[in-house]
Motif scaffolding. Structure first.
Motif, PDB file in Angstrom:
ATOM      1  N   UNK A 355       0.731  -1.318  -0.054  1.00 19.98           N
ATOM      2  CA  UNK A 355       0.101  -0.048  -0.078  1.00 19.98           C
ATOM      3  C   UNK A 355       0.850   1.275   0.003  1.00 19.98           C
ATOM      4  N   UNK A 356       0.489   2.325  -0.553  1.00 22.84           N
ATOM      5  CA  UNK A 356       1.053   3.494  -0.514  1.00 22.84           C
ATOM      6  C   UNK A 356       1.277   4.058   0.918  1.00 22.84           C
ATOM      7  N   UNK A 357       2.499   4.838   0.868  1.00 22.26           N
ATOM      8  CA  UNK A 357       2.355   5.852   2.223  1.00 22.26           C
ATOM      9  C   UNK A 357       2.188   7.074   1.969  1.00 22.26           C
ATOM     10  N   UNK A 358       1.801   7.879   3.106  1.00 24.84           N
ATOM     11  CA  UNK A 358       1.250   9.321   2.913  1.00 24.84           C
ATOM     12  C   UNK A 358       2.724  10.001   3.148  1.00 24.84           C
ATOM     13  N   UNK A 359       2.762  11.196   2.312  1.00 27.09           N
ATOM     14  CA  UNK A 359       3.982  11.915   2.249  1.00 27.09           C
ATOM     15  C   UNK A 359       3.983  12.715   3.731  1.00 27.09           C
ATOM     16  N   UNK A 360       5.212  13.068   4.137  1.00 25.66           N
ATOM     17  CA  UNK A 360       5.468  13.955   5.279  1.00 25.66           C
ATOM     18  C   UNK A 360       4.872  15.262   5.332  1.00 25.66           C
ATOM     19  N   UNK A 361       4.209  15.657   6.435  1.00 20.72           N
ATOM     20  CA  UNK A 361       3.656  17.202   6.362  1.00 20.72           C
ATOM     21  C   UNK A 361       4.553  18.136   5.951  1.00 20.72           C
ATOM     22  N   UNK A 362       3.959  19.103   5.198  1.00 21.11           N
ATOM     23  CA  UNK A 362       4.717  20.253   4.750  1.00 21.11           C
ATOM     24  C   UNK A 362       4.607  21.359   5.740  1.00 21.11           C
ATOM     25  N   UNK A 363       5.997  21.951   5.930  1.00 27.24           N
ATOM     26  CA  UNK A 363       5.953  23.070   7.144  1.00 27.24           C
ATOM     27  C   UNK A 363       5.702  24.358   6.097  1.00 27.24           C
ATOM     28  N   UNK A 364       4.771  25.210   6.558  1.00 25.75           N
ATOM     29  CA  UNK A 364       4.414  26.283   6.237  1.00 25.75           C
ATOM     30  C   UNK A 364       4.801  27.499   7.296  1.00 25.75           C
ATOM     31  N   UNK A 365       4.410  28.652   6.866  1.00 19.42           N
ATOM     32  CA  UNK A 365       4.458  29.975   7.757  1.00 19.42           C
ATOM     33  C   UNK A 365       3.620  29.506   8.999  1.00 19.42           C
ATOM     34  N   UNK A 366       2.322  29.153   8.669  1.00 16.77           N
ATOM     35  CA  UNK A 366       1.289  29.052   9.917  1.00 16.77           C
ATOM     36  C   UNK A 366       1.892  27.813  10.890  1.00 16.77           C
ATOM     37  N   UNK A 367       2.722  26.906  10.423  1.00 16.20           N
ATOM     38  CA  UNK A 367       3.358  26.051  11.289  1.00 16.20           C
ATOM     39  C   UNK A 367       4.330  26.527  12.194  1.00 16.20           C
ATOM     40  N   UNK A 368       4.896  27.696  11.897  1.00 11.82           N
ATOM     41  CA  UNK A 368       6.101  28.216  12.797  1.00 11.82           C
ATOM     42  C   UNK A 368       5.140  29.064  13.572  1.00 11.82           C
ATOM     43  N   UNK A 369       4.335  29.836  13.067  1.00 15.63           N
ATOM     44  CA  UNK A 369       3.558  30.708  14.034  1.00 15.63           C
ATOM     45  C   UNK A 369       2.872  29.952  14.954  1.00 15.63           C
ATOM     46  N   UNK A 370       2.130  28.820  14.783  1.00 12.58           N
ATOM     47  CA  UNK A 370       1.453  27.843  15.847  1.00 12.58           C
ATOM     48  C   UNK A 370       2.572  27.328  16.731  1.00 12.58           C
ATOM     49  N   UNK A 371       3.649  26.929  16.351  1.00 13.24           N
ATOM     50  CA  UNK A 371       4.791  26.363  16.955  1.00 13.24           C
ATOM     51  C   UNK A 371       4.971  27.419  18.002  1.00 13.24           C
ATOM     52  N   UNK A 372       5.618  28.533  17.429  1.00 13.76           N
ATOM     53  CA  UNK A 372       5.992  29.476  18.360  1.00 13.76           C
ATOM     54  C   UNK A 372       5.033  29.986  19.393  1.00 13.76           C
ATOM     55  N   UNK A 373       3.895  30.020  18.888  1.00 14.81           N
ATOM     56  CA  UNK A 373       2.797  30.430  20.121  1.00 14.81           C
ATOM     57  C   UNK A 373       2.791  29.359  21.161  1.00 14.81           C
ATOM     58  N   UNK A 374       2.694  28.096  20.756  1.00 15.68           N
ATOM     59  CA  UNK A 374       2.774  26.898  21.893  1.00 15.68           C
ATOM     60  C   UNK A 374       3.822  26.818  22.621  1.00 15.68           C
ATOM     61  N   UNK A 375       5.183  27.278  21.831  1.00 11.15           N
ATOM     62  CA  UNK A 375       6.243  27.275  22.732  1.00 11.15           C
ATOM     63  C   UNK A 375       6.274  28.572  23.865  1.00 11.15           C
ATOM     64  N   UNK A 376       5.950  29.661  23.377  1.00  2.13           N
ATOM     65  CA  UNK A 376       5.649  30.648  24.584  1.00  2.13           C
ATOM     66  C   UNK A 376       4.738  30.268  25.503  1.00  2.13           C
ATOM     67  N   UNK A 377       3.408  29.919  25.338  1.00  2.00           N
ATOM     68  CA  UNK A 377       2.649  29.486  26.100  1.00  2.00           C
ATOM     69  C   UNK A 377       3.157  28.327  27.164  1.00  2.00           C
ATOM     70  N   UNK A 378       3.464  27.319  26.715  1.00  2.39           N
ATOM     71  CA  UNK A 378       3.969  26.326  27.503  1.00  2.39           C
ATOM     72  C   UNK A 378       5.007  26.769  28.337  1.00  2.39           C
ATOM     73  N   UNK A 379       6.043  27.704  27.953  1.00  4.79           N
ATOM     74  CA  UNK A 379       7.119  28.069  28.706  1.00  4.79           C
ATOM     75  C   UNK A 379       6.713  28.955  29.918  1.00  4.79           C
ATOM     76  N   UNK A 380       5.562  29.904  29.492  1.00  3.38           N
ATOM     77  CA  UNK A 380       4.908  30.803  30.569  1.00  3.38           C
ATOM     78  C   UNK A 380       4.242  30.162  31.581  1.00  3.38           C
ATOM     79  N   UNK A 381       3.371  28.850  31.229  1.00  3.97           N
ATOM     80  CA  UNK A 381       2.641  28.288  31.890  1.00  3.97           C
ATOM     81  C   UNK A 381       3.689  27.692  32.991  1.00  3.97           C
ATOM     82  N   UNK A 382       4.898  27.238  32.765  1.00  6.44           N
ATOM     83  CA  UNK A 382       5.763  26.249  33.546  1.00  6.44           C
ATOM     84  C   UNK A 382       6.463  27.240  34.531  1.00  6.44           C
TER      85      UNK A 382
END
Length: 413
Positions: A355-382
Motif C-alpha cells: 500500500x502507498x504511504x502518505x508523504x510527510x507534512x509540509x512546513x508552512x508559515x502557519x506551522x512556525x506561527x502556531x509552534x512559536x505560540x505553543x512554545x511561548x505558552x508552555x514556557x510561560x505556564x511552567x
C-alpha cells in the motif's frame, strides 16, 4: 516515543481495513529494558550532579559522600545493565526467527555502516559512563574534588549514548527538517530521562541510610526545590517536543480513536497527564509543606505526615514513568499513515506492505506561527507555576515561623 516498523505481510481484499497490530510483546519488553537503563543512568547521574549535590555539600562531607555514593552505585548498575540490554535488542532484531542472535549483534557494532557506528557508540559510551562513575561508589572519593568532573563526564557520555538511538543513520535529503526532528527527539529523551530517572533517584534517597534524621529538614527542602526546577524544565521540553511529534504523526483528534497508533498514543498521554497531576500535587502541596516543616523544626507533628507521604508519592511517580516507557515502544509508524492506508485499502486489493504511504507534512508559515505560540505558552505556564509554588512555600514558611513564636498548640499552628 515513536518508532517506525513495517506492517506484517498479509493479503488484503478491497474494502477491508489493513491490520496495524501492537507488535510482539517481547519486542516491547526488550525495548523497555533498554530505555529504562539508558534513561535511568542519565537521570540518576543528573540528579546527583544538579539537584542533591549542593544541599548535601552544605550539610557536610559525610552527607555528600553518602548521597553521591548511593546514586553512583545505582547509576553504575544501570549503565552496566544497559550494555546487555542494547545487545539483546540488536540480537533480537538480527535473528530471523524472533530469537536472539548475539553473534550477529556483536558483529553489527562498528561494522562500517552508520547504523553500526551508532550502535557501537551506544554500547561504548554507556559503558564508559559507568566506568567514570565507578570511583564515586566509594564514599571517600564521592566527596572529593573529582566528584563534579566524574559526574559531568559520566552524564555527557550517557546523554550521547541515549542520543544515538535517534541520530539519523543515513545522509538526509532535507538537512533542516532532519536536524530539527533530531533536536526534538533529544529534548524528548533527555527530558524524560532526567525527570523520570531523577524521581527514581529521589525514591532511593528516601530509604534510610543516606541522610541522617537530624539533617533531613536541611537537605530535603533545597533538594526538592532544585529538582523541581529541573523537572519543570524537563516537562517543558517533553511537552514541546511531544507537540511537534503529535503534529508530525497525527492529523486531528479523531485519529487518536480511529488508529492503533492514536490509541496507544492516547494511553501514553493519559499516563503523562497522571504524572503531571502528581507533579502539581508535589509542587503546590507537598513541597511548600516541606519548606514549612523546615521553618517549624523537625519536632513538629507534620514531619511524620510528610516522611510517610513523600516516599509514596515519589515512588508512585517513578512507577508511572516506567509504565509510560513500557507503553512507548508499542507506537509503530504513524496515525496519519495508518489512516491513509486504511482509506487506500477500501479501493485496492494489494497486500498491506504494498500500500502507498502518505508523504510527510509540509512546513508552512502557519506551522512556525502556531509552534512559536505553543512554545511561548508552555514556557510561560511552567515558569508561572514554579514561581507561584515558590511564593506559596515562602508564605507558608513565614506563617509557620510566626506561629512558632506564638504560645499555643503546635498542632493547631
Amino acid at each position: 516515543m515513536a518508532s517506525s516498523g513495517p506492517f506484517p505481510p498479509a493479503s488484503l481484499l478491497a474494502g477491508q481495513q489493513p491490520s496495524t497490530p501492537l507488535g510482539p510483546f517481547v519486542d516491547s519488553a526488550v525495548a523497555w529494558t533498554t530505555w529504562v537503563t539508558l534513561m535511568g543512568f542519565v537521570g540518576v547521574t543528573a540528579l546527583a550532579l544538579l539537584a542533591v549535590g549542593p544541599p548535601a555539600r552544605r550539610i557536610g562531607a559525610d552527607t555528600l559522600a553518602a548521597v553521591t555514593a548511593r546514586l553512583a552505585r545505582t547509576a553504575v548498575v544501570l549503565g552496566l545493565l544497559a550494555v546487555p540490554a542494547v545487545l539483546t535488542d540488536l540480537a533480537h532484531g538480527a535473528s530471523p526467527d524472533g530469537g536472539a542472535d548475539y553473534g550477529a549483534a556483536w558483529n553489527l557494532l562498528y561494522d562500517g555502516s552508520n547504523a553500526g557506528r551508532l550502535s557501537g557508540l551506544e554500547v561504548t559510551l554507556v559503558l564508559a559512563g559507568a566506568v567514570l562513575l565507578a570511583p564515586l561508589t566509594v564514599r571517600r572519593v564521592a566527596a572529593g574534588p573529582l566528584r563534579g568532573w566524574l559526574l559531568g563526564a559520566g552524564l555527557g557520555a550517557g546523554a550521547v549514548a541515549l542520543g544515538t538511538t535517534k541520530f539519523p543513520d543515513a545522509v538526509p535529503d532535507d538537512w533542516g527538517r532532519t536536524s530539527f526532528e533530531t533536536v526534538m527527539w533529544m529534548l524528548h529523551l533527555l527530558g524524560g530521562g532526567i525527570w523520570l530517572g531523577g524521581l527514581a533517584g529521589l525514591a532511593l534517597l528516601t530509604v534510610p541510610g543516606a541522610i541522617s534524621p537530624a539533617d533531613r529538614g536541611a537537605f530535603w527542602s533545597p533538594a526538592i526545590r532544585r529538582f523541581s526546577a529541573a523537572a519543570m524544565s524537563c516537562v517543558t521540553a517533553i511537552a514541546l517536543s511531544g507537540l511537534f511529534l503529535y503534529w508530525e504523526h497525527v492529523d486531528g483528534l479523531s485519529q487518536l480513536f480511529s488508529t492503533m497508533y492514536g490509541r496507544v498514543l492516547g494511553v501514553k498521554i493519559l499516563l503523562f497527564g497522571s504524572l503531571l497531576l502528581l507533579g502539581v500535587f508535589n509542587q503546590f502541596w507537598l513541597h511548600p509543606r516541606v519548606d514549612a516543616l523546615r521553618a517549624g523544626g523537625d519536632e513538629r507533628p507534620l514531619r511524620t505526615l510528610l516522611v510517610r507521604e513523600f516516599p509514596v508519592v515519589v515512588t508512585l511517580e517513578a512507577l508511572l514513568g516506567m509504565t509510560l516507557l513500557f507503553v512507548a515502544p508499542f507506537l509503530h509508524g504513524s496515525a496519519r499513515n495508518q489512516a491513509f492506508q486504511a482509506d487506500a485499502a477500501k479501493h485496492s486489493s494489494v497486500p498491506v506492505d504494498a500500500l502507498p504511504k502518505i508523504s510527510d507534512k509540509a512546513v508552512s508559515a502557519s506551522t512556525w506561527v502556531w509552534g512559536s505560540a505553543e512554545t511561548v505558552l508552555v514556557v510561560a505556564v511552567m515558569v508561572a507555576g514554579y514561581l507561584a509554588s515558590g511564593a506559596l512555600a515562602r508564605r507558608r514558611a513565614a506563617r509557620t515561623a510566626v506561629a512558632d513564636t506564638t504560645p499555643g498548640d503546635l498542632v493547631d499552628a
